[in-house]
Design an enzyme around this catalytic site. Sequence first.
Site, PDB file in Angstrom:
ATOM      1  N   GLU A  65       0.814  -1.217   0.000  1.00  0.00           N
ATOM      2  CA  GLU A  65       0.000   0.000   0.000  1.00  0.00           C
ATOM      3  C   GLU A  65       0.848   1.270   0.000  1.00  0.00           C
ATOM      4  O   GLU A  65       0.453   2.282  -0.583  1.00  0.00           O
ATOM      5  CB  GLU A  65      -0.932   0.007   1.214  1.00  0.00           C
ATOM      6  CG  GLU A  65      -2.049  -1.025   1.140  1.00  0.00           C
ATOM      7  CD  GLU A  65      -1.662  -2.364   1.736  1.00  0.00           C
ATOM      8  OE1 GLU A  65      -2.524  -3.254   1.845  1.00  0.00           O
ATOM      9  OE2 GLU A  65      -0.458  -2.530   2.113  1.00  0.00           O
ATOM     10  N   PHE A 127     -12.146  -6.738  13.534  1.00  0.00           N
ATOM     11  CA  PHE A 127     -11.028  -7.226  12.731  1.00  0.00           C
ATOM     12  C   PHE A 127     -10.576  -6.151  11.743  1.00  0.00           C
ATOM     13  O   PHE A 127     -11.387  -5.568  11.026  1.00  0.00           O
ATOM     14  CB  PHE A 127     -11.442  -8.498  11.984  1.00  0.00           C
ATOM     15  CG  PHE A 127     -10.374  -9.054  11.094  1.00  0.00           C
ATOM     16  CD1 PHE A 127      -9.196  -9.562  11.637  1.00  0.00           C
ATOM     17  CD2 PHE A 127     -10.532  -9.056   9.714  1.00  0.00           C
ATOM     18  CE1 PHE A 127      -8.195 -10.074  10.813  1.00  0.00           C
ATOM     19  CE2 PHE A 127      -9.544  -9.566   8.880  1.00  0.00           C
ATOM     20  CZ  PHE A 127      -8.372 -10.077   9.435  1.00  0.00           C
ATOM     21  N   GLN A 128      -9.297  -5.891  11.736  1.00  0.00           N
ATOM     22  CA  GLN A 128      -8.670  -4.909  10.854  1.00  0.00           C
ATOM     23  C   GLN A 128      -9.335  -3.522  10.946  1.00  0.00           C
ATOM     24  O   GLN A 128      -9.487  -2.820   9.955  1.00  0.00           O
ATOM     25  CB  GLN A 128      -8.669  -5.399   9.395  1.00  0.00           C
ATOM     26  CG  GLN A 128      -7.727  -6.571   9.177  1.00  0.00           C
ATOM     27  CD  GLN A 128      -7.528  -6.928   7.714  1.00  0.00           C
ATOM     28  OE1 GLN A 128      -8.389  -6.674   6.866  1.00  0.00           O
ATOM     29  NE2 GLN A 128      -6.392  -7.511   7.399  1.00  0.00           N
ATOM     30  N   LYS A 177     -17.784  -0.900   5.260  1.00  0.00           N
ATOM     31  CA  LYS A 177     -18.238  -1.933   4.333  1.00  0.00           C
ATOM     32  C   LYS A 177     -19.747  -1.963   4.194  1.00  0.00           C
ATOM     33  O   LYS A 177     -20.273  -2.277   3.116  1.00  0.00           O
ATOM     34  CB  LYS A 177     -17.706  -3.292   4.794  1.00  0.00           C
ATOM     35  CG  LYS A 177     -17.787  -4.377   3.740  1.00  0.00           C
ATOM     36  CD  LYS A 177     -17.033  -5.618   4.172  1.00  0.00           C
ATOM     37  CE  LYS A 177     -17.042  -6.687   3.077  1.00  0.00           C
ATOM     38  NZ  LYS A 177     -16.280  -7.897   3.490  1.00  0.00           N
ATOM     39  N   MET A 488      23.994   8.864   2.847  1.00  0.00           N
ATOM     40  CA  MET A 488      23.897  10.183   3.459  1.00  0.00           C
ATOM     41  C   MET A 488      24.097  10.104   4.964  1.00  0.00           C
ATOM     42  O   MET A 488      24.729  10.987   5.564  1.00  0.00           O
ATOM     43  CB  MET A 488      22.549  10.827   3.129  1.00  0.00           C
ATOM     44  CG  MET A 488      22.466  12.292   3.515  1.00  0.00           C
ATOM     45  SD  MET A 488      23.661  13.337   2.649  1.00  0.00           S
ATOM     46  CE  MET A 488      22.828  13.566   1.074  1.00  0.00           C
TER      47      MET A 488
END
Length: 579
Positions: A65, A127-128, A177, A488
């Site tokens: 993602e 969940f999630q 959802k 760096m």
Amino acid sequence: MPERSAVQTTDESLSDRVSSGADAVVAALEAAGVDTLFGVQGGAIMPVYDALYESALTHVTMAHEQGAAHAADAYGVVAGDPGVCLATSGPGATNLVTGLADADMDSDPVVALTGQAPTDLVGKDAFQEVDTVGMTEPVTKANAFATDPDTVGVDVSEALALAREGRPGPTLVDLPKDVTNAETDQPPTTPDEVETPEVPGEADGAAVMEAASVLAAAERPVVLAGGGVIKGEATPELRRFATEYGVPVVTTMPGIGTFPEDHDLAMEVAGMHGTGYANLALQHCDAMLAVGTRFDDRLTGGVDTFAPHADIVHVDIDPTEHSKNVHTAYPLTGDASVVIDQLSDAMPRAPDASAWRQRCRQWKDEYAMEYVAPDDAPLKPQFVVEALDALTPRETIVTTGVGQHQMWAMQYWTYTEPRTWVSSHGLGTMGYGLPAAIGARVAADDDQSVVCFDGDGSFLMTLQELAVAVREDLDITVVVLNNEAVGMVRQWQDAFFDGRRMASEYPWAPQFDVLAEAFGARGFRLDTYDAVEETFRAALDYDGPSVVDAHVDPEEDVYPIVPSGGNNGKFAMNEEQLS
């Protein structure tokens, strides 16, 4: 997200197939002219993906993602329209946060659509489930939690409009959802207007006249072009102003491409690793026309020592930027292209700056960007960048990760056009380069080349996106400037921490050329000067993704450098001057 304004319906053919909240989301994207999405599928966002099944929208399935957010960001930079990314709830949403923070710092237009647990489970550790809106509020221009299938299409339409209006930035809509699954017969709608801070197109006329008088009377004028010039489509106006009035042009990193670097008036990039002559021009100017820049610390160094003699005329669409970091004597709020034309029309004469231009040219000769590249020494990264530049067209798009390689790509590639430099500026996100190259490739014209410079440390963070480049058959050329270190960090440890190289060097690293072949890309290893041109031609000629693992001098450092918070006029051109 601001309160919804009046809406109007759009194409009736779209409304014919809206039967769910998810359909309304997709229809809103189509109505706004979106053509490409970058995302990762998952449970809570699945209804939206199901609605995409019958859509003409192109979806690029990313490996992670974060890669989706960076690809959407780069798409927006190159296309000038918001890039769109999708993720599911929970870890899908949290993985977007780095990309959204990056876009927020750089004012890049991105719209994120995230799945969410059903409304009745939100706040119950489902969940999630995470508080996506709360988590992303600090790093988005606006965000919204969709609550109604009848209005979810408007939520998405407003997010798209807000991302591009005024000062661009990322927006997000969190999609429970049950809302996307629910039935609705509401057609896709777009807002008549969105509620954003009111910004005048033109700056105040009296203020413009006063600023123009200051610029015309200057003996040592400078234009400082920031990223807002590109975002405001003001490049033609800025170039016209500078050339008509003979004013040297310095750019910020985000402003690269606003002014052709091969022009006699170009002083190139200023700041911590900017050219010595650009920094001297800012430090010695007596009037500065700064357009679309936020005067961040990497540009200014110590604010107390920045441009000490300059009367600053600051043009910006966001009035909160005036005097935020550097005092602005003449603030002009408005659209960059319009305000520059206002200034041009108000100029009573060109400034008498012939001696100043000559001095700037002398600085360019005295502090030229040079390096030593012995044949019997390891490859110099500067040479690698210049060699690839010489083999590619002027309109080539360059993306980078973050680190030494980013600075070398900035310093030793000659940029002449806007939207050809795509990098992470404010947030400094390692791993940005490869997913950005994917987004840039999708947005770019077919005849434009896309090159990514990455470092071995930066490349290791997102190299899984090579799978996407291969699957989508994207013609990009990745050059890993491999110095077996987080270069760096190593350079700063040597300079400011008495050489204590803690966790900055790799005792072992993968063979990136072999790894590229395992992904299905073409891999090349580059070790010697005499193989550079042949290797690059082969990589560029390959019609698909290629990776050049260029093993460069591990002890090479980036110069010039201004220590953090230092005086930009006291830059170091080499290690001896730094110590």
